[in-house]
Design a protein around this motif. Structure first.
Motif, PDB file in Angstrom:
ATOM      1  N   LEU A  97       9.357 -10.688  -0.688  1.00  0.00           N
ATOM      2  CA  LEU A  97       8.202 -11.537  -0.395  1.00  0.00           C
ATOM      3  C   LEU A  97       7.531 -11.140   0.903  1.00  0.00           C
ATOM      4  O   LEU A  97       6.299 -11.076   0.993  1.00  0.00           O
ATOM      5  CB  LEU A  97       8.654 -13.004  -0.306  1.00  0.00           C
ATOM      6  CG  LEU A  97       8.848 -13.719  -1.626  1.00  0.00           C
ATOM      7  CD1 LEU A  97       9.363 -15.115  -1.358  1.00  0.00           C
ATOM      8  CD2 LEU A  97       7.547 -13.792  -2.372  1.00  0.00           C
ATOM      9  N   VAL A  98       8.335 -10.859   1.924  1.00  0.00           N
ATOM     10  CA  VAL A  98       7.754 -10.498   3.219  1.00  0.00           C
ATOM     11  C   VAL A  98       7.032  -9.168   3.116  1.00  0.00           C
ATOM     12  O   VAL A  98       5.945  -8.989   3.680  1.00  0.00           O
ATOM     13  CB  VAL A  98       8.857 -10.476   4.290  1.00  0.00           C
ATOM     14  CG1 VAL A  98       8.372  -9.780   5.516  1.00  0.00           C
ATOM     15  CG2 VAL A  98       9.277 -11.872   4.620  1.00  0.00           C
ATOM     16  N   LEU A  99       7.604  -8.237   2.371  1.00  0.00           N
ATOM     17  CA  LEU A  99       6.940  -6.948   2.202  1.00  0.00           C
ATOM     18  C   LEU A  99       5.602  -7.115   1.505  1.00  0.00           C
ATOM     19  O   LEU A  99       4.590  -6.531   1.905  1.00  0.00           O
ATOM     20  CB  LEU A  99       7.856  -6.022   1.391  1.00  0.00           C
ATOM     21  CG  LEU A  99       7.485  -4.552   1.403  1.00  0.00           C
ATOM     22  CD1 LEU A  99       7.615  -4.032   2.802  1.00  0.00           C
ATOM     23  CD2 LEU A  99       8.388  -3.792   0.462  1.00  0.00           C
ATOM     24  N   VAL A 100       5.595  -7.955   0.463  1.00  0.00           N
ATOM     25  CA  VAL A 100       4.341  -8.202  -0.256  1.00  0.00           C
ATOM     26  C   VAL A 100       3.307  -8.822   0.677  1.00  0.00           C
ATOM     27  O   VAL A 100       2.131  -8.452   0.681  1.00  0.00           O
ATOM     28  CB  VAL A 100       4.616  -9.112  -1.477  1.00  0.00           C
ATOM     29  CG1 VAL A 100       3.342  -9.727  -2.000  1.00  0.00           C
ATOM     30  CG2 VAL A 100       5.301  -8.326  -2.559  1.00  0.00           C
ATOM     31  N   GLU A 104      -0.218  -7.246   1.818  1.00  0.00           N
ATOM     32  CA  GLU A 104      -1.425  -7.993   1.507  1.00  0.00           C
ATOM     33  C   GLU A 104      -2.293  -8.187   2.738  1.00  0.00           C
ATOM     34  O   GLU A 104      -3.516  -8.016   2.688  1.00  0.00           O
ATOM     35  CB  GLU A 104      -0.992  -9.357   0.961  1.00  0.00           C
ATOM     36  CG  GLU A 104      -1.976  -9.989   0.049  1.00  0.00           C
ATOM     37  CD  GLU A 104      -1.372 -11.234  -0.580  1.00  0.00           C
ATOM     38  OE1 GLU A 104      -2.153 -12.071  -0.992  1.00  0.00           O
ATOM     39  OE2 GLU A 104      -0.129 -11.332  -0.626  1.00  0.00           O
ATOM     40  N   ILE A 105      -1.656  -8.541   3.861  1.00  0.00           N
ATOM     41  CA  ILE A 105      -2.414  -8.717   5.102  1.00  0.00           C
ATOM     42  C   ILE A 105      -3.094  -7.417   5.470  1.00  0.00           C
ATOM     43  O   ILE A 105      -4.266  -7.390   5.854  1.00  0.00           O
ATOM     44  CB  ILE A 105      -1.480  -9.195   6.239  1.00  0.00           C
ATOM     45  CG1 ILE A 105      -1.213 -10.687   6.108  1.00  0.00           C
ATOM     46  CG2 ILE A 105      -2.101  -8.931   7.588  1.00  0.00           C
ATOM     47  CD1 ILE A 105      -0.383 -11.226   7.197  1.00  0.00           C
ATOM     48  N   TYR A 106      -2.365  -6.323   5.325  1.00  0.00           N
ATOM     49  CA  TYR A 106      -2.920  -5.027   5.684  1.00  0.00           C
ATOM     50  C   TYR A 106      -4.131  -4.702   4.823  1.00  0.00           C
ATOM     51  O   TYR A 106      -5.181  -4.290   5.319  1.00  0.00           O
ATOM     52  CB  TYR A 106      -1.825  -3.978   5.504  1.00  0.00           C
ATOM     53  CG  TYR A 106      -2.192  -2.632   6.020  1.00  0.00           C
ATOM     54  CD1 TYR A 106      -2.579  -1.630   5.147  1.00  0.00           C
ATOM     55  CD2 TYR A 106      -2.156  -2.370   7.362  1.00  0.00           C
ATOM     56  CE1 TYR A 106      -2.910  -0.391   5.610  1.00  0.00           C
ATOM     57  CE2 TYR A 106      -2.490  -1.136   7.847  1.00  0.00           C
ATOM     58  CZ  TYR A 106      -2.864  -0.142   6.955  1.00  0.00           C
ATOM     59  OH  TYR A 106      -3.204   1.078   7.428  1.00  0.00           O
TER      60      TYR A 106
ATOM     61  N   VAL B  15       5.496  -9.617  14.376  1.00  0.00           N
ATOM     62  CA  VAL B  15       6.341 -10.528  15.156  1.00  0.00           C
ATOM     63  C   VAL B  15       6.559 -11.833  14.393  1.00  0.00           C
ATOM     64  O   VAL B  15       7.648 -12.408  14.407  1.00  0.00           O
ATOM     65  CB  VAL B  15       5.702 -10.796  16.537  1.00  0.00           C
ATOM     66  CG1 VAL B  15       6.513 -11.786  17.328  1.00  0.00           C
ATOM     67  CG2 VAL B  15       5.580  -9.514  17.306  1.00  0.00           C
ATOM     68  N   LEU B  16       5.517 -12.288  13.671  1.00  0.00           N
ATOM     69  CA  LEU B  16       5.672 -13.501  12.857  1.00  0.00           C
ATOM     70  C   LEU B  16       6.765 -13.320  11.827  1.00  0.00           C
ATOM     71  O   LEU B  16       7.630 -14.191  11.643  1.00  0.00           O
ATOM     72  CB  LEU B  16       4.334 -13.813  12.185  1.00  0.00           C
ATOM     73  CG  LEU B  16       4.347 -14.960  11.191  1.00  0.00           C
ATOM     74  CD1 LEU B  16       4.385 -16.260  11.932  1.00  0.00           C
ATOM     75  CD2 LEU B  16       3.131 -14.913  10.309  1.00  0.00           C
ATOM     76  N   PHE B  17       6.757 -12.170  11.157  1.00  0.00           N
ATOM     77  CA  PHE B  17       7.751 -11.986  10.108  1.00  0.00           C
ATOM     78  C   PHE B  17       9.141 -11.747  10.669  1.00  0.00           C
ATOM     79  O   PHE B  17      10.134 -12.096  10.039  1.00  0.00           O
ATOM     80  CB  PHE B  17       7.330 -10.867   9.169  1.00  0.00           C
ATOM     81  CG  PHE B  17       6.146 -11.250   8.344  1.00  0.00           C
ATOM     82  CD1 PHE B  17       5.032 -10.448   8.292  1.00  0.00           C
ATOM     83  CD2 PHE B  17       6.137 -12.440   7.644  1.00  0.00           C
ATOM     84  CE1 PHE B  17       3.934 -10.823   7.552  1.00  0.00           C
ATOM     85  CE2 PHE B  17       5.051 -12.818   6.912  1.00  0.00           C
ATOM     86  CZ  PHE B  17       3.937 -12.003   6.864  1.00  0.00           C
ATOM     87  N   ILE B  18       9.212 -11.179  11.872  1.00  0.00           N
ATOM     88  CA  ILE B  18      10.524 -11.092  12.510  1.00  0.00           C
ATOM     89  C   ILE B  18      11.059 -12.487  12.795  1.00  0.00           C
ATOM     90  O   ILE B  18      12.249 -12.781  12.608  1.00  0.00           O
ATOM     91  CB  ILE B  18      10.438 -10.253  13.799  1.00  0.00           C
ATOM     92  CG1 ILE B  18      10.231  -8.791  13.452  1.00  0.00           C
ATOM     93  CG2 ILE B  18      11.672 -10.418  14.640  1.00  0.00           C
ATOM     94  CD1 ILE B  18       9.999  -7.934  14.655  1.00  0.00           C
TER      95      ILE B  18
END
Lengths: 202, 102
Positions: A97-100, A104-106, B15-18
């Motif tokens: 999920l975090v990778l997606v 997506e943000i990029y 940093v948010l995702f960390i």
């Protein structure tokens, strides 16, 4: 030349410090790495012409809040280490999920802003001499209500912190127990002592 | 290559995702949870200041002031409550926080 170098150095150290906060063995090391992350963030703020915020971060956030963290971590000394496993099946879903989300943000940022080399938008400059002048004009003119509410929040937090730290040993309640007072007997209240001449009672 | 807005946005999101990782991985220790929330708030502050610099507007930096205020007061209250709880229970593992369990 100097600005990209500074940016990459500060951001690399910030990311490493944040990763170290999570994976540190002892909580004291986590808090110290967090302080290091705050200093690097102050450097990043300096690069973006926010000197007042950088100094506020260092003085208030590091100097007061992180020091409070340090004291609390020293008071709460948990001896045993908790070992967590990074690669479990629950974390696999999280990583995907975090990778997606990152991709997506990029993609959206690239589409919206047109790439990494972005031009600066039309700035709206007030006619002020320096930052603090600007801050005074804006903060007390447009945002006075939020400023007062922030003061109220700080007052409530201070009262809450003091009230929470009162225990029965710090402030013993001085209440009268009428039953105990009525149940006093003569033997436990009065003692007859024989005193020598010029001796006194100690 | 000049440092534009997107660089700061990417940094803020990393940093948010960390911080979110820290919330998920360190679920058992309360101090690590609070530190991960602090990292998330730090990422949001970087984002606000980046946009304030991009538009030349002041509201971003003023909002960061208020975020710092609220975060500091929240940390103070949470830490005092934590210390008081630790005096009674002598443990900071989240599994032991089951006093209210029916």
């Amino acid at each position: 030349m100097i600005e990209p170098l500074m940016f990459y150095m500060f951001s690399a150290l910030l990311i490493l410090a944040c990763i170290a906060v999570i994976f540190a063995k002892k909580p004291m090391y986590s808090v110290l790495f967090l302080i290091f992350a705050f200093f690097n963030t102050a450097g990043i703020f300096l690069l973006q012409k926010a000197e007042f915020l950088a100094m506020t971060l260092v003085i208030v956030y590091v100097g007061a809040v992180a020091v409070l963290f340090l004291f609390v971590v020293m008071l709460i000394n948990n001896r045993k280490d908790y070992q967590f496993k990074i690669f479990t099946k629950y974390n696999l879903v999280l990583f995907t999920l975090v990778l997606v989300m990152v991709v997506e943000i990029y993609i959206y940022a690239m589409k919206g802003l047109g790439g990494f080399a972005t031009p600066v938008a039309n700035p709206i400059f007030l006619d002020t001499k320096n930052f603090v002048h600007n801050l005074g004009l804006t903060l007390y003119d447009d945002y006075y209500y939020v400023f007062i509410v922030a003061g109220l929040i700080l007052t409530v937090a201070m009262i809450g912190a003091v009230v929470l730290s009162l225990t029965d040993t710090v402030t013993p309640s001085k209440q009268q127990d009428v039953f105990l007072q009525n149940m006093r007997s003569k033997e436990e209240s009065v003692v007859l002592k024989k005193v020598e001449d010029e001796q006194g009672i100690n | 290559m000049d440092i534009g807005l997107l660089h700061y946005m990417v940094l803020s999101s990393i940093v948010l995702f960390i911080g979110i990782f820290g919330l998920f991985l360190n679920r058992k220790s309360i101090i690590s949870l609070i530190l991960s929330v602090e990292i998330i708030i730090l990422a949001i502050n970087i984002n606000f200041v980046a946009f304030a610099n991009y538009w030349g507007d002041f509201k971003g930096q003023i909002f960061v002031l208020f975020t710092l205020t609220v975060s500091a007061s929240e940390i103070a209250v949470v830490l005092v409550a934590l210390v008081q709880y630790f005096n009674k229970k002598s443990s900071v593992w989240v599994d032991d926080l089951s006093n209210l369990k029916g």
